[in-house]
Structure formats: C-alpha cells, structure tokens
Scaffold this motif. Sequence first.
Motif, PDB file in Angstrom:
ATOM      1  N   UNK A 163      14.823  81.441  28.318  1.00 62.08           N
ATOM      2  CA  UNK A 163      14.179  80.255  28.890  1.00 62.08           C
ATOM      3  C   UNK A 163      14.729  79.947  30.278  1.00 62.08           C
ATOM      4  N   UNK A 164      16.058  80.051  30.409  1.00 60.11           N
ATOM      5  CA  UNK A 164      16.676  79.784  31.709  1.00 60.11           C
ATOM      6  C   UNK A 164      16.167  80.756  32.760  1.00 60.11           C
ATOM      7  N   UNK A 165      16.018  82.030  32.393  1.00 55.04           N
ATOM      8  CA  UNK A 165      15.494  83.015  33.321  1.00 55.04           C
ATOM      9  C   UNK A 165      14.047  82.751  33.691  1.00 55.04           C
ATOM     10  N   UNK A 166      13.268  82.337  32.699  1.00 54.45           N
ATOM     11  CA  UNK A 166      11.838  82.096  32.940  1.00 54.45           C
ATOM     12  C   UNK A 166      11.627  80.937  33.905  1.00 54.45           C
ATOM     13  N   UNK A 167      12.447  79.908  33.786  1.00 54.29           N
ATOM     14  CA  UNK A 167      12.247  78.708  34.607  1.00 54.29           C
ATOM     15  C   UNK A 167      13.202  78.619  35.793  1.00 54.29           C
ATOM     16  N   UNK A 168      14.076  79.584  35.940  1.00 58.08           N
ATOM     17  CA  UNK A 168      15.002  79.559  37.058  1.00 58.08           C
ATOM     18  C   UNK A 168      16.076  78.498  36.943  1.00 58.08           C
ATOM     19  N   UNK A 169      16.445  78.138  35.716  1.00 57.14           N
ATOM     20  CA  UNK A 169      17.483  77.140  35.470  1.00 57.14           C
ATOM     21  C   UNK A 169      18.829  77.848  35.347  1.00 57.14           C
ATOM     22  N   UNK A 170      19.832  77.355  36.041  1.00 60.88           N
ATOM     23  CA  UNK A 170      21.158  77.964  35.978  1.00 60.88           C
ATOM     24  C   UNK A 170      21.968  77.336  34.852  1.00 60.88           C
ATOM     25  N   UNK A 171      22.606  78.178  34.044  1.00 59.84           N
ATOM     26  CA  UNK A 171      23.365  77.715  32.888  1.00 59.84           C
ATOM     27  C   UNK A 171      24.850  77.653  33.222  1.00 59.84           C
ATOM     28  N   UNK A 172      25.438  76.485  32.947  1.00 59.92           N
ATOM     29  CA  UNK A 172      26.885  76.282  33.028  1.00 59.92           C
ATOM     30  C   UNK A 172      27.353  75.909  31.624  1.00 59.92           C
ATOM     31  N   UNK A 173      28.194  76.742  31.020  1.00 59.19           N
ATOM     32  CA  UNK A 173      28.593  76.557  29.628  1.00 59.19           C
ATOM     33  C   UNK A 173      30.010  76.018  29.532  1.00 59.19           C
ATOM     34  N   UNK A 174      30.143  74.881  28.862  1.00 59.42           N
ATOM     35  CA  UNK A 174      31.462  74.331  28.512  1.00 59.42           C
ATOM     36  C   UNK A 174      31.835  74.925  27.161  1.00 59.42           C
ATOM     37  N   UNK A 175      32.798  75.866  27.178  1.00 59.76           N
ATOM     38  CA  UNK A 175      33.177  76.581  25.955  1.00 59.76           C
ATOM     39  C   UNK A 175      34.626  76.275  25.562  1.00 59.76           C
TER      40      UNK A 175
ATOM     41  N   UNK B 120      40.839  79.912  38.704  1.00 65.78           N
ATOM     42  CA  UNK B 120      41.556  78.817  38.062  1.00 65.78           C
ATOM     43  C   UNK B 120      41.042  77.495  38.617  1.00 65.78           C
ATOM     44  N   UNK B 121      40.745  76.559  37.716  1.00 66.03           N
ATOM     45  CA  UNK B 121      40.272  75.226  38.096  1.00 66.03           C
ATOM     46  C   UNK B 121      41.142  74.190  37.385  1.00 66.03           C
ATOM     47  N   UNK B 122      41.129  72.940  37.855  1.00 71.77           N
ATOM     48  CA  UNK B 122      42.054  71.949  37.296  1.00 71.77           C
ATOM     49  C   UNK B 122      41.889  71.704  35.804  1.00 71.77           C
ATOM     50  N   UNK B 123      40.679  71.548  35.345  1.00 72.56           N
ATOM     51  CA  UNK B 123      40.401  71.432  33.916  1.00 72.56           C
ATOM     52  C   UNK B 123      38.919  71.729  33.716  1.00 72.56           C
ATOM     53  N   UNK B 124      38.465  71.697  32.475  1.00 72.04           N
ATOM     54  CA  UNK B 124      37.100  72.133  32.205  1.00 72.04           C
ATOM     55  C   UNK B 124      36.070  71.227  32.862  1.00 72.04           C
ATOM     56  N   UNK B 125      36.233  69.899  32.763  1.00 71.66           N
ATOM     57  CA  UNK B 125      35.203  69.032  33.317  1.00 71.66           C
ATOM     58  C   UNK B 125      35.176  69.068  34.839  1.00 71.66           C
ATOM     59  N   UNK B 126      36.330  69.128  35.479  1.00 70.81           N
ATOM     60  CA  UNK B 126      36.315  69.274  36.931  1.00 70.81           C
ATOM     61  C   UNK B 126      35.762  70.646  37.325  1.00 70.81           C
ATOM     62  N   UNK B 127      36.003  71.642  36.492  1.00 67.96           N
ATOM     63  CA  UNK B 127      35.395  72.948  36.719  1.00 67.96           C
ATOM     64  C   UNK B 127      33.887  72.897  36.568  1.00 67.96           C
ATOM     65  N   UNK B 128      33.399  72.158  35.573  1.00 71.16           N
ATOM     66  CA  UNK B 128      31.958  71.975  35.403  1.00 71.16           C
ATOM     67  C   UNK B 128      31.350  71.382  36.670  1.00 71.16           C
ATOM     68  N   UNK B 129      31.993  70.347  37.204  1.00 68.51           N
ATOM     69  CA  UNK B 129      31.493  69.714  38.420  1.00 68.51           C
ATOM     70  C   UNK B 129      31.393  70.729  39.556  1.00 68.51           C
ATOM     71  N   UNK B 130      32.433  71.541  39.723  1.00 70.19           N
ATOM     72  CA  UNK B 130      32.425  72.517  40.817  1.00 70.19           C
ATOM     73  C   UNK B 130      31.359  73.582  40.596  1.00 70.19           C
TER      74      UNK B 130
END
Length: 392
Positions: free
Chosen positions: A198-210, A99-109
């Motif tokens: 693509x994320x796997x190929x370049x080692x980029x971590x995905x954070x999805x705001x859904x 549980x996080x305070x809201x989506x955007x603060x969760x994105x930051x974390x």
Amino acid sequence: MTRIPHEPSGEPNPLRSLTLDQLRRRTSMKWRTYPEDVLPVWVAEMDVPLAEPVVRAVTDALALGDTGYPAGTAYAEALAAFAAERWDWDGLAVERTAIVPDVMLGVVEMLRLVTGPGDPVVVNPPVYPPFFQFVAHMDRTVAEAPLGADGRLDLGTLEETFRRAVAGGRRAAYLLCSPHNPTGTVHTADELTAVAALAGRYGVRVVADEIHAPLVTAGARFVPYLGVPGGENGLSLMSASKGWNLAGLKAALAVAGPGAAADLARLPEEVGHGPSHVGVLAHTAALREGGPWLDALLAGLEDNRRLLADLLAEHLPAVVCRPGEATYLVWLDCRALGLGDDPAQTFLRRGRVAVSSGLPFGTGGAGHVRLNLATSPEILQEAVRRMAAAVG
C-alpha cells in the motif's frame, strides 16, 4: 551456538527481585509523579534491577572516566547480531544506521527527512500518545487510521487514509508502531507485506517505531518492517531501552532499508551529538550479553499475564482483557464498569492505583486504561485489588 529465545536461562526472574520499599526509593517518573499512597502501574518503566552486563558496562565506563561523546558502530553491530539471532533477520546493515538520542526524537528526524511542514502522518489509534504530540509539535498533521475491532491493522481503512493523505500530490508518511503499543499486537509478515504494498502504491513513506521488538512472547514472531518485501524504502527506529529498562540512558538507532539509504545520509550531523555515550555503552552491552536476563524477564512477564487474567476473572470480570503478544503493557476495556470515558481517574481517586488513561491514545481509547505488567506478582495483585475496590 545460537540460543533459542525464551529457553530457560538460569537467571532469576527480575520481576521478583525488588520489594515495594526498594522501589519507592527510586526518583524516576513512575515513582515520583503520584503521592506515596498511590500504587503506580502506569508509565513504561519496569520494576527490575538492571542486567549485570549493563551494570558492569556503565560502572566500568565511570571508573575509566569514559563519559565523552559517542563514536563508532558497536551499538549497530550488536543490534545486527541480536536481530540475526532473535528474529532471523540479517538485513540490518551497519552502514545504513545512525545513532539518535532516543526513539521518539529519532522518529521526528526521520519524518523530517521524508515529509515537509503541514504534510500528513498516518497513525493507528489507539496508539502511544507521543505519536500525536511529537507530530503536532513538528508542524505535521495527524491522520488517523484506527485499528480494527480485533486490535489489528485494518488494511482497508489504512488504504483509504493513504489515499486521502496524498490527495493533491502531497507527501505523506506512515508512523507504524510495531509491536503495537498499547495493544501488544504483533503484526504478521503478511500484514506488513500488505502495508509495504500500500505504501508503495500511494507513495507513502513508512517510519517504524520498533522499540518493543525484544519483548515478544514465545508464541509470536516479531518481523522487522525493513525485512518484508517492499519494505526496502522504510526507516526504522530501534533501541534496547524497553527490553532492558534503559529509558534514562538515552540512545537509539535509526536504520534504513536499501532504498532509504540516501534519506538517512541527509540526517544532520548534530543529531548524533544528542545520544549519551554511556547510554550507547549500556545498550550495546544489553544486546550483546543481556540475552539470558531478557529470557528470564520474558518468562516472568508470561507468568504475570496469566496471573492478571486470573485476577481480573475473579475481581473484575466485566473488564475485557485481550492479552497481547508483545510489550509488558496491557490494554483493558473498562467500558462495562460504567465509569465513563476516563476510568483511570476513578481508579486513582477511589483506589489509589495509577494506570494510564486511554484518552490520550486517540480514537478507541475512551473507556480504556493501560496497565504495566512489569512488576512483582504481589504488586500486580494489590493493583487489581485496589481497582476492584474502586468499583465496588
């Protein structure tokens, strides 16, 4: 028996329930930012009464004095059940949620877990303005991979942006908006699978705001990023906030794919102190019992999409509107009106109607505005009438 999403629910259309006089009694941002002669159709608040199960959950908590700190996994369990019913996704594991305070603060974390100061975060403009604000405030850099001319992900541009982002061995993350705000684009399973590759190929971590996932039209299908092949290393933020108009009752969930469970386990304990316990109760009730209300809302939004198309064709035919498949927000291309980069200012000054300026949405936002459809047909008609009067 599993309910078929969008079937008639028997609930009244919540968008037709409140008068303008009733709405003007509200004290939230939508109704207090501008003078009373301005009609607000801008920020993401809906002009609806709350779903009865939500009202009952909150009032029962208040009657009991149940206003302490949040605890337990009821919210995650409710979201997992909702995901299985609505999206045919059974991959939301309660033990991989927080549980996080809201989506955007969760994105930051989440971004703090997978990147460090100065690292790039890729976004797809035009996109929700807080993406830029929050990323910059946390001492990361924004790397833009604009949407294509069709309003969809441009995988070639995304790959090139990923390549540049990780140059020199840097860590990088991709902040994916799914469904996309402001365009209402619903990314397909094929598109998201390509993103994961693509994320796997370049080692980029995905954070999805859904956050807009519950607000998808009957003709489209929301696909959770964590459910596509290669999405196992992703992190997602979900909430009942947008679907049931609960922005003032703070609560959201961070969800990890199997490959990101160790990352989520490093989330500082104090982050879980930020959500509202009453908010958690409200969101849980919405997900568990608010399906019929949501279906009535979705039907009302579909009616409003058709109405807006007719109104624009009649009163503002030069405005280009590509109806999105999700959210209650509409992205309007007003460049042919000759109002410059910020037509929202003209609509406000001359028409006394507030829409969101496209400029804060980044590349592709100039000459555009975002309009909120989640209101009564009467208010929508008056908004377009005022916009046309501002141009005439």
